[in-house]
Motif scaffolding. Structure first.
Motif, PDB file in Angstrom:
ATOM      1  N   LYS A  18      50.522 -55.032 -42.154  1.00  0.00           N
ATOM      2  CA  LYS A  18      51.132 -54.731 -43.450  1.00  0.00           C
ATOM      3  C   LYS A  18      50.951 -53.260 -43.794  1.00  0.00           C
ATOM      4  CE  LYS A  18      50.559 -59.386 -45.331  1.00  0.00           C
ATOM      5  NZ  LYS A  18      49.938 -60.209 -46.403  1.00  0.00           N
ATOM      6  N   VAL A  19      52.038 -52.641 -44.221  1.00  0.00           N
ATOM      7  CA  VAL A  19      52.005 -51.222 -44.565  1.00  0.00           C
ATOM      8  C   VAL A  19      52.275 -51.049 -46.053  1.00  0.00           C
ATOM      9  CG1 VAL A  19      54.450 -50.894 -43.975  1.00  0.00           C
ATOM     10  CG2 VAL A  19      52.914 -48.929 -44.002  1.00  0.00           C
ATOM     11  N   TYR A  20      51.521 -50.157 -46.659  1.00  0.00           N
ATOM     12  CA  TYR A  20      51.657 -49.821 -48.079  1.00  0.00           C
ATOM     13  C   TYR A  20      52.067 -48.355 -48.152  1.00  0.00           C
ATOM     14  CZ  TYR A  20      50.104 -49.017 -52.957  1.00  0.00           C
ATOM     15  OH  TYR A  20      50.021 -48.691 -54.288  1.00  0.00           O
ATOM     16  N   LEU A  21      53.192 -48.075 -48.818  1.00  0.00           N
ATOM     17  CA  LEU A  21      53.728 -46.722 -48.881  1.00  0.00           C
ATOM     18  C   LEU A  21      53.693 -46.202 -50.308  1.00  0.00           C
ATOM     19  CD1 LEU A  21      56.504 -47.836 -46.572  1.00  0.00           C
ATOM     20  CD2 LEU A  21      55.589 -45.565 -46.178  1.00  0.00           C
ATOM     21  N   GLU A  22      53.233 -44.958 -50.474  1.00  0.00           N
ATOM     22  CA  GLU A  22      53.278 -44.266 -51.763  1.00  0.00           C
ATOM     23  C   GLU A  22      54.058 -42.975 -51.585  1.00  0.00           C
ATOM     24  OE1 GLU A  22      49.161 -45.592 -54.042  1.00  0.00           O
ATOM     25  OE2 GLU A  22      49.466 -43.500 -53.483  1.00  0.00           O
ATOM     26  N   THR A  23      54.895 -42.669 -52.565  1.00  0.00           N
ATOM     27  CA  THR A  23      55.754 -41.490 -52.492  1.00  0.00           C
ATOM     28  C   THR A  23      55.404 -40.509 -53.596  1.00  0.00           C
ATOM     29  OG1 THR A  23      57.517 -42.959 -51.721  1.00  0.00           O
ATOM     30  CG2 THR A  23      58.149 -40.719 -52.325  1.00  0.00           C
ATOM     31  N   TYR A  24      55.246 -39.256 -53.224  1.00  0.00           N
ATOM     32  CA  TYR A  24      54.965 -38.182 -54.173  1.00  0.00           C
ATOM     33  C   TYR A  24      56.039 -37.114 -54.026  1.00  0.00           C
ATOM     34  CZ  TYR A  24      50.287 -40.254 -54.440  1.00  0.00           C
ATOM     35  OH  TYR A  24      49.230 -41.126 -54.619  1.00  0.00           O
ATOM     36  N   GLY A  25      56.430 -36.506 -55.163  1.00  0.00           N
ATOM     37  CA  GLY A  25      57.318 -35.351 -55.074  1.00  0.00           C
ATOM     38  C   GLY A  25      58.778 -35.663 -55.294  1.00  0.00           C
ATOM     39  N   CYS A  26      59.613 -34.984 -54.534  1.00  0.00           N
ATOM     40  CA  CYS A  26      61.057 -34.951 -54.809  1.00  0.00           C
ATOM     41  C   CYS A  26      61.773 -36.198 -54.316  1.00  0.00           C
ATOM     42  CB  CYS A  26      61.672 -33.710 -54.177  1.00  0.00           C
ATOM     43  SG  CYS A  26      61.703 -33.766 -52.368  1.00  0.00           S
ATOM     44  N   GLN A  27      63.067 -36.273 -54.670  1.00  0.00           N
ATOM     45  CA  GLN A  27      63.874 -37.413 -54.269  1.00  0.00           C
ATOM     46  C   GLN A  27      64.073 -37.459 -52.755  1.00  0.00           C
ATOM     47  OE1 GLN A  27      64.758 -39.765 -56.648  1.00  0.00           O
ATOM     48  NE2 GLN A  27      65.074 -40.920 -54.767  1.00  0.00           N
ATOM     49  N   MET A  28      64.020 -36.303 -52.087  1.00  0.00           N
ATOM     50  CA  MET A  28      64.076 -36.305 -50.623  1.00  0.00           C
ATOM     51  C   MET A  28      62.921 -37.103 -50.046  1.00  0.00           C
ATOM     52  SD  MET A  28      66.688 -34.704 -49.230  1.00  0.00           S
ATOM     53  CE  MET A  28      66.111 -34.305 -47.579  1.00  0.00           C
ATOM     54  N   ASN A  29      61.761 -37.047 -50.692  1.00  0.00           N
ATOM     55  CA  ASN A  29      60.623 -37.810 -50.205  1.00  0.00           C
ATOM     56  C   ASN A  29      60.817 -39.309 -50.414  1.00  0.00           C
ATOM     57  OD1 ASN A  29      59.345 -35.551 -49.318  1.00  0.00           O
ATOM     58  ND2 ASN A  29      57.689 -35.593 -50.812  1.00  0.00           N
ATOM     59  N   VAL A  30      61.491 -39.684 -51.495  1.00  0.00           N
ATOM     60  CA  VAL A  30      61.824 -41.102 -51.692  1.00  0.00           C
ATOM     61  C   VAL A  30      62.720 -41.571 -50.558  1.00  0.00           C
ATOM     62  CG1 VAL A  30      62.924 -42.773 -53.226  1.00  0.00           C
ATOM     63  CG2 VAL A  30      61.568 -40.908 -54.191  1.00  0.00           C
ATOM     64  N   ASN A  31      63.712 -40.756 -50.207  1.00  0.00           N
ATOM     65  CA  ASN A  31      64.605 -41.094 -49.101  1.00  0.00           C
ATOM     66  C   ASN A  31      63.848 -41.142 -47.774  1.00  0.00           C
ATOM     67  OD1 ASN A  31      66.883 -39.955 -46.939  1.00  0.00           O
ATOM     68  ND2 ASN A  31      67.678 -41.395 -48.446  1.00  0.00           N
ATOM     69  N   ASP A  32      62.924 -40.197 -47.578  1.00  0.00           N
ATOM     70  CA  ASP A  32      62.119 -40.198 -46.356  1.00  0.00           C
ATOM     71  C   ASP A  32      61.259 -41.459 -46.262  1.00  0.00           C
ATOM     72  OD1 ASP A  32      63.160 -37.791 -45.580  1.00  0.00           O
ATOM     73  OD2 ASP A  32      61.258 -36.698 -45.574  1.00  0.00           O
ATOM     74  N   THR A  33      60.774 -41.932 -47.405  1.00  0.00           N
ATOM     75  CA  THR A  33      60.002 -43.172 -47.418  1.00  0.00           C
ATOM     76  C   THR A  33      60.847 -44.330 -46.906  1.00  0.00           C
ATOM     77  OG1 THR A  33      58.701 -42.385 -49.303  1.00  0.00           O
ATOM     78  CG2 THR A  33      58.683 -44.754 -48.895  1.00  0.00           C
ATOM     79  N   GLU A  34      62.108 -44.376 -47.339  1.00  0.00           N
ATOM     80  CA  GLU A  34      63.008 -45.440 -46.898  1.00  0.00           C
ATOM     81  C   GLU A  34      63.285 -45.342 -45.399  1.00  0.00           C
ATOM     82  OE1 GLU A  34      66.283 -44.797 -49.510  1.00  0.00           O
ATOM     83  OE2 GLU A  34      65.302 -45.745 -51.221  1.00  0.00           O
ATOM     84  N   ILE A  35      63.397 -44.102 -44.884  1.00  0.00           N
ATOM     85  CA  ILE A  35      63.611 -43.900 -43.448  1.00  0.00           C
ATOM     86  C   ILE A  35      62.377 -44.351 -42.666  1.00  0.00           C
ATOM     87  CG2 ILE A  35      63.839 -42.118 -41.666  1.00  0.00           C
ATOM     88  CD1 ILE A  35      65.626 -40.581 -43.679  1.00  0.00           C
ATOM     89  N   ALA A  36      61.201 -43.919 -43.115  1.00  0.00           N
ATOM     90  CA  ALA A  36      59.963 -44.309 -42.429  1.00  0.00           C
ATOM     91  C   ALA A  36      59.798 -45.823 -42.413  1.00  0.00           C
ATOM     92  CB  ALA A  36      58.763 -43.638 -43.101  1.00  0.00           C
ATOM     93  N   TRP A  37      60.104 -46.463 -43.544  1.00  0.00           N
ATOM     94  CA  TRP A  37      59.968 -47.913 -43.608  1.00  0.00           C
ATOM     95  C   TRP A  37      60.975 -48.596 -42.695  1.00  0.00           C
ATOM     96  CZ3 TRP A  37      57.861 -52.093 -43.277  1.00  0.00           C
ATOM     97  CH2 TRP A  37      58.412 -53.314 -43.667  1.00  0.00           C
ATOM     98  N   ALA A  38      62.201 -48.086 -42.605  1.00  0.00           N
ATOM     99  CA  ALA A  38      63.200 -48.674 -41.711  1.00  0.00           C
ATOM    100  C   ALA A  38      62.710 -48.640 -40.261  1.00  0.00           C
ATOM    101  CB  ALA A  38      64.531 -47.931 -41.845  1.00  0.00           C
ATOM    102  N   ILE A  39      62.089 -47.527 -39.872  1.00  0.00           N
ATOM    103  CA  ILE A  39      61.566 -47.395 -38.504  1.00  0.00           C
ATOM    104  C   ILE A  39      60.419 -48.375 -38.272  1.00  0.00           C
ATOM    105  CG2 ILE A  39      60.309 -45.816 -36.969  1.00  0.00           C
ATOM    106  CD1 ILE A  39      62.027 -43.542 -38.307  1.00  0.00           C
ATOM    107  N   LEU A  40      59.511 -48.468 -39.227  1.00  0.00           N
ATOM    108  CA  LEU A  40      58.372 -49.374 -39.077  1.00  0.00           C
ATOM    109  C   LEU A  40      58.806 -50.837 -39.094  1.00  0.00           C
ATOM    110  CD1 LEU A  40      55.770 -47.533 -41.320  1.00  0.00           C
ATOM    111  CD2 LEU A  40      55.756 -47.706 -38.825  1.00  0.00           C
ATOM    112  N   GLN A  41      59.781 -51.152 -39.927  1.00  0.00           N
ATOM    113  CA  GLN A  41      60.283 -52.530 -39.994  1.00  0.00           C
ATOM    114  C   GLN A  41      60.854 -52.956 -38.642  1.00  0.00           C
ATOM    115  OE1 GLN A  41      63.748 -53.208 -42.461  1.00  0.00           O
ATOM    116  NE2 GLN A  41      62.892 -55.097 -43.261  1.00  0.00           N
TER     117      GLN A  41
END
Length: 504
Positions: A18-41
């Motif tokens: 199980k992975v827990y993700l926290e996002t800090y900063g700009c909207q690009m980082n929110v998008n990067d979180t979604e990319i990272a999660w897609a890869i991990l999924q």
């Protein structure tokens, strides 16, 4: 900004890490979180919103200002205690730092207290499964290599706001502008644009899911330049905004932002299109004309000024003068009547005098922005300012100047918003107001928050029975009061984006 993820995905294999993700900063980082999660999924991970359940904690970080990095160091101290408890109880907790701070401070992150197991820069998310596998063996693992071509074009992000009305689509990464104060070129690398076909595919997918507003994302979103097809490379290059220059030679060929914006806006006439963050140098007339003509491209532009002093702008290497910037503002307002403007400002940049500060104050008052993002200057290592300039404005002076800029902005924004009282505004409903369950909240075309009572409403596009507005609905609201940040009003009816464009 700090965001955590949604509940675990359904369908994850039993026993999946199980992975827990926290996002800090700009909207690009929110998008990067979604990319990272897609890869991990794809690689067998499950997602959790409960920190205590996590096998892996990943922080997607920001380096734009010192305060943003300090928030991460503080968070790591909290995780340190959790990791110590976990080692005594069951399988060890793995901690990863992703994004810009990973890129900037790899060595310090790995060596400070040996707390972090994985470090991955913005171009290394594909490598996360391998890095985490290395960490499982008890070793630290890092990849902060910057890429000249990584855009994650084939990774469709897993939208973290499932069922939401809005979404963000990354169209380009990196920055070539080399402003003296900015760390982005050093943490996110050179500009490269995602192929238009993959962008259109993602927007169509979001439309099919019922998303009603898409924001195109990039560090310099309107510098988009797709070279993925041979035939694109002979396309004519648009000129810069009048009176603007760059530190690099003109780039030839490639499909540009006007073409992309045209194609995206044709996908769904009921989907609003926004984009951020642009550079003011890249607003050719074709883009302004397109915004004016298309009913579903929001009449709202972000024009980052940073300073109102030509002398400071030159020290920042922004590529324009105060006069050129104001000429652009006037041209934008002539081209797009009623446009809403937002901007960024830095208080207390290297060498800024009181006269420079007053020029910024006067620019802010003259333009009268609807939305503003204002910060005190924070020197970053690696930047040109760090090597060439002196951070010589005292901290207390920076704070005082920032407070004065914020006060002036709020005063002018309130005046701009009060001018909307009595007008009908089309609002995309996002959900209940945070302060009252009996009110709804949404945003108008200008991206200003609008709050109104949750009531039975007629549907102007349908003769059926009245009903309550739901997230994703468009509602016509008559504005009755305004502040510097919010409009309040009375809902008149539900409608569609196309119908409202013909009536309002």
């Amino acid at each position: 900004m700090r965001e955590t993820g949604p509940p675990p995905e359904t369908g994850s294999a039993p026993g999946a890490p199980k992975v827990y993700l926290e996002t800090y900063g700009c909207q690009m980082n929110v998008n990067d979180t979604e990319i990272a999660w897609a890869i991990l999924q794809r690689n067998g991970y499950a997602r959790t919103k409960e920190l205590d359940e996590a096998d892996v904690v990943l922080l997607v970080t920001c380096s734009v200002r010192e305060k943003a990095e300090q928030a991460i160091w503080n968070r790591l101290q909290h995780l340190k205690a959790l990791k110590a408890r976990r080692q005594q109880a069951r399988a060890p907790l793995r901690i990863g730092i992703l994004g810009c701070m990973a890129e900037r401070l790899k060595e310090e992150i790995l060596h400070r207290e040996k707390l972090v197991d994985v470090v991955a820069g913005p171009d290394a998310y594909r490598d996360l499964p391998r890095l985490l596998a290395v960490a499982e063996s008890g070793q630290q693992a890092a990849n902060v290599l910057l890429s000249l071509d990584e855009t994650y074009a084939d990774i469709l992000p897993v939208q973290t706001s499932a069922g939401g009305t809005t979404a963000f689509v990354s169209i380009m990464r990196g920055c070539d502008n080399m402003c003296t104060y900015c760390i982005v070129p050093f943490t996110r690398g050179r500009e490269r644009s995602r192929p238009i076909a993959s962008i259109l595919q993602e927007v169509r997918m979001l439309s099919d899911q019922g998303v009603k507003e898409v924001t195109l994302l990039g560090q310099n979103v309107n510098s988009y330049r797709d070279l993925s097809e041979v035939q694109f490379q002979s396309a004519a290059a648009p000129g810069l905004s009048r009176g603007f220059s760059t530190v690099y030679k003109a780039k030839q060929g490639g499909l540009r932002f006007a073409h992309l914006l045209d194609q995206v806006s044709r996908i769904d006439p009921e989907m609003r299109i926004r984009f951020t963050s642009p550079h003011p140098k890249d607003f050719p007339d074709e883009v302004l004309q397109l915004i004016q003509e298309r009913h579903n491209i929001c009449k709202q532009l972000h024009l980052p000024a940073q300073s109102g002093s030509t002398r400071v702008l030159e020290a920042m290497r922004r590529g324009y003068t105060r006069e050129a910037y104001l000429d652009l503002v006037h041209h934008v307002r002539d081209s797009i009547p009623g446009v809403s403007l937002s901007s960024d400002f830095i208080a207390g940049f290297c060498g800024e005098t009181e006269e420079d500060h007053q020029q910024t104050m006067s620019l802010l008052r003259e333009v009268r922005y609807n939305i503003g993002f204002l910060f005190a200057y924070s020197m970053r290592q690696k930047t040109r300012a760090y090597h060439r300039l002196q951070d010589d404005v005292p901290a207390d002076v920076k704070r005082r100047r920032l407070e004065e800029l914020i006060a002036a902005f709020r005063e002018e924004a309130a005046r701009a918003n009060v001018a909307l009282v009595g007008q009908d505004q089309l609002v995309l409903v996002e959900g209940p107001s945070k302060r009252s369950a009996s009110e709804l909240c949404g945003r108008n075309d200008g991206n200003i928050k609008v709050i109104f009572p949750d009531a039975e409403l007629e549907d102007a596009a349908d003769c059926g029975a009245p009903g309550r507005a739901r997230p994703g609905d468009y509602v016509v609201v008559k504005v009755t009061s305004a502040s510097s940040q919010t409009l309040r009003g009375v809902p008149l009816c539900r409608t569609t984006l196309s119908r409202a464009a013909a009536c309002l």
